[in-house]
Motif scaffolding. Structure first.
Motif, short mmCIF file in Angstrom:
data_model
loop_
_atom_site.label_atom_id
_atom_site.label_comp_id
_atom_site.label_asym_id
_atom_site.label_seq_id
_atom_site.Cartn_x
_atom_site.Cartn_y
_atom_site.Cartn_z
N LYS A 1 11.19 4.49 -9.79
CA LYS A 1 9.98 4.96 -10.46
C LYS A 1 9.24 5.96 -9.58
CE LYS A 1 6.55 4.83 -13.48
NZ LYS A 1 6.66 5.34 -14.85
N GLU A 2 9.15 5.66 -8.28
CA GLU A 2 8.45 6.55 -7.36
C GLU A 2 9.16 7.89 -7.22
OE1 GLU A 2 7.16 6.70 -2.62
OE2 GLU A 2 8.13 4.92 -3.47
N GLN A 3 10.49 7.85 -7.20
CA GLN A 3 11.25 9.07 -6.94
C GLN A 3 11.50 9.91 -8.20
OE1 GLN A 3 12.18 10.20 -3.86
NE2 GLN A 3 10.85 8.53 -3.19
N THR B 1 9.22 14.08 -9.38
CA THR B 1 9.23 13.29 -8.15
C THR B 1 7.97 13.54 -7.35
OG1 THR B 1 10.35 15.03 -6.91
CG2 THR B 1 11.73 13.44 -8.05
N ALA B 2 7.64 12.55 -6.51
CA ALA B 2 6.45 12.70 -5.66
C ALA B 2 6.61 13.86 -4.70
CB ALA B 2 6.21 11.39 -4.90
N ALA C 1 11.19 -0.05 -8.42
CA ALA C 1 9.98 0.57 -7.89
C ALA C 1 10.30 1.87 -7.18
CB ALA C 1 9.27 -0.41 -6.95
N VAL C 2 11.39 1.87 -6.38
CA VAL C 2 11.80 3.09 -5.68
C VAL C 2 12.20 4.17 -6.69
CG1 VAL C 2 13.49 4.08 -4.11
CG2 VAL C 2 12.50 1.83 -3.63
#
Length: 660
Positions: free
Chosen positions: A42-44, A131-132, A39-40
């Motif tokens: 995917k977010e980054q 990345t976000a 999850a981390v």
């Protein structure tokens, strides 16, 4: 003492805390850790991290988590689904540092990782993530990620592949074993690998010093050894970046070419050393000293990054460059169709990436046949495919030869060239050596003036479109007859034009002239090539066609007055025709009165527009060189008339041939 019970209490609390933590960890499924990690990631990065094999862990103060068949998604445009895959990953994470928000990886082991790095047609790398933090409107106050600290890392049987749309093929680094150890003393890296099939070994150490880190490393492979050491300032400490020294030795250029995935190089051994430092977006090599075979160079190089790409500024000086050695070592490629000019495309993409300037000075430049030129000075600027060399000059036995060149590859489709060469009183022998020719006369001061322009995607196409004016005037000199080796056909022609060549050791040259007007790849020789020797005078006419690399030239000789016997075999007309690479000779020993016209008609039927219309003078003027230089070889009509074009002459002769 009251401190003892306090310490015992603290110890019991720590043990209880660790025990509770271990128990909590033991109650969590290993897959939960990886779901959280995925999850981390995917977010980054915007990409998927998948574990397709088994997951496990061992419980201790440094838990070990393992995963098999791990895959990390590639960019959507990538050539394969996964950017990274690994047969097995083992991670040892210290438990207590996690409480301080620090990820302390005591051990990281990758078994058979396969990493692909590639660029698309727009030049974007697959390592560029969505990345976000990079999105517009992202909060600058977003929580900081935990500090990552890797103590020990290993790679076994790994592969790293790099693909670039502009490269000839992929480059691959095969890692047999790589170890990285980090401690309070510094970082040590030891690698055993192969790059493009060439074995190499890397040993590097980085240690902490006052306000800086010291770096010391060696890279060695077959035929190459590089050693470097220096320092890197810490953040907040004054200093522009890396500052160090290097030594480089190359004894096997074939291995180096294979490492770089380029064509084979055949060069003498290289030794180089200097100081290296980094600036903002630039690397600078100062105090460079290099020895390449017998040649040497010293100076400064600067490699900078701009919005247009890499920029290279060089200021180099040399006391001696042995061009004969460098050319002799270089492999000479022959065209498969036996033509002179290569059909290989110019490296337009590479030229477009050139940005910067070169300021070079060479005191002595050694050529073939023991000739040496001096005082070469060259200033070149390049910007996005536009290259300008001006001024550029050298001294040929004390006489200046000047160059000017403008090259334009900015279109990316073809190279446009505009070149000028000028010189006065230059020794022809030294000039021939500069052009990689042998057998040129001794002495013979030469005036040269050349203006050339053309465009094309290869040298062949460039010459086919050429527009040029060539004017070469050669003064008195002496030519060694036995030295000339320009092919059996040309030698036969020279012997027929000057039979005394067979018996005399030398030919005394009085003068020679070459005056050409090249238009759209065709040079019409209108009695504009001539030579006078002590025995004969010769004048020539015809056509040289650079589009298909053919020529048809007629040569008319005349014996000098009072020579007596010995020139009975003098041809009344010689003809050189065929390809530039392999011309053939035809001789008229009988002196037919209409030989020139007949040859011209034959040329027209053979597809070559040559000696038609009496292009070759009926007789050799008394002063052949002067006639060739001025264009006055025979009586002209009192009223000026428009001179027919080559095409018109061919059409006219074709009509005559068919009785029209």
């Amino acid at each position: 003492m009251r401190s003892k019970p306090l310490l015992i209490g603290i110890g019991i609390a720590v043990v209880l805390f660790i025990g509770v933590a271990l128990y909590a960890i033991s109650r969590v499924e290993p897959a939960d850790y990886f779901r959280l990690a995925a999850a981390v990631v995917k977010e980054q990065t915007g990409r998927e991290l998948r574990i397709q094999g088994e997951i496990g862990y061992s419980i201790s103060l440094v838990p070990t988590v393992t995963a098999e068949d791990v895959r990390f998604q590639n960019a959507a445009w990538g050539s394969r689904p996964d950017m990274l895959s690994a047969k097995r990953i083992e991670v040892e994470i210290a438990l207590l540092p996690l409480l301080r928000g620090k990820v302390d990886i005591r051990g990281l082991r990758l078994i058979e990782p396969d990493l692909l790095l590639e660029k698309n047609a727009q030049g974007t790398g697959n390592w560029t993530f969505e990345t976000a933090a990079s999105e517009p409107g992202a909060s600058p106050d977003a929580p900081r990620q935990p500090v990552l600290d890797i103590r020990h890392a290993e790679i076994e049987r790994g592969i790293v592949t790099y693909r670039d749309t502009e490269a000839a093929g992929p480059r691959q680094l095969t890692i047999a074993a790589l170890t990285m150890k980090s401690s309070s003393d510094g970082v040590h890296i030891d690698a055993d690998a192969q790059l493009n099939g060439v074995p190499l070994a890397l040993v590097a150490r980085m240690e902490q010093a006052t306000n800086a880190r010291t770096v010391d490393g060696t890279l060695s492979t077959a035929g190459l050894a590089l050693a470097a050491k220096g320092s890197i300032p810490q953040r907040g400490v004054a200093g522009s970046g890396l500052n160090g020294e290097f030594k480089l030795q190359v004894s096997d250029w074939a291995s180096v070419a294979k490492l770089a995935a380029i064509d084979a190089l055949q060069l003498p051994a290289l030794k180089a050393n200097g100081s290296l430092r980094s600036e903002d977006d630039a690397w600078v090599i100062d105090n460079l000293k290099a020895q390449l075979g017998k040649s040497n160079a010293s100076g400064r190089l600067r490699f900078g990054k701009t919005t247009a790409g890499m920029k290279i500024d060089a200021a180099l000086e040399s006391s001696f460059v042995d061009l004969a050695e460098l050319q002799g070592a270089a492999e000479k490629k022959r065209n498969p169709d036996n033509r002179i000019f290569s059909v290989d495309p110019f490296p337009l993409a590479a030229i477009k990436t050139l940005n910067g300037k070169l300021d070079a000075r060479i005191a002595r430049l050694a050529l073939r046949d023991g000739k040496v030129v001096e005082g070469l000075e060259l200033k070149v600027t390049a910007e996005q495919g536009r290259v300008n060399a001006d001024p550029a000059h050298l001294l040929v036995e004390g006489k200046a030869l000047r160059f000017r060149a403008k090259l334009d590859a900015s279109s990316g489709q073809r190279l446009a060239a505009d070149v000028a060469i000028d010189g006065n009183g230059i020794a022809l022998g030294a000039l021939g050596a500069l052009m990689n020719l042998s057998g040129t006369p001794q002495g013979s001061p030469t005036d040269i003036a050349i203006r050339f322009n053309g465009q094309g995607e290869s040298m062949r196409a460039l010459m086919a479109s050429a527009n040029a004016d060539v004017r070469i005037v050669v003064g008195p000199g002496r030519l060694r007859n036995r030295v000339i080796d320009w092919g059996s056909d040309v030698t036969e022609l020279l012997d027929a034009l000057n039979p005394a060549r067979k018996s005399d050791p030398y030919t005394e040259l009085k003068c020679a002239v070459v005056r050409l007007a090249i238009r759209q790849g065709i040079a019409r020789v209108d009695n504009s090539i001539a030579a006078e020797t002590g025995k004969v005078s010769v004048i020539a006419a015809g056509v040289i066609d650079f589009r298909n690399e053919t020529l048809d030239l007629g040569f008319r000789p005349k014996a000098a007055t009072g020579l007596g016997v010995g020139l009975g075999g003098l041809a009344s007309l010689g003809r050189l025709r065929g390809s530039l690479a392999h011309p053939k000779v035809a001789l008229d020993m009988g002196g037919a009165a209409k030989a020139a016209t007949q040859l011209g008609l034959a040329a027209a039927t053979g597809g070559l527009s040559l000696l038609a219309g009496g292009l070759l003078s009926d007789s050799v003027p008394d002063h052949a060189c002067q006639a060739a230089l001025t264009g006055v070889t025979r009586s002209r009509p009192s009223k000026p008339q428009a001179e027919p074009s080559i095409v018109e002459e061919v059409i006219g002769n074709m009509k005559k041939l068919f009785g029209r």
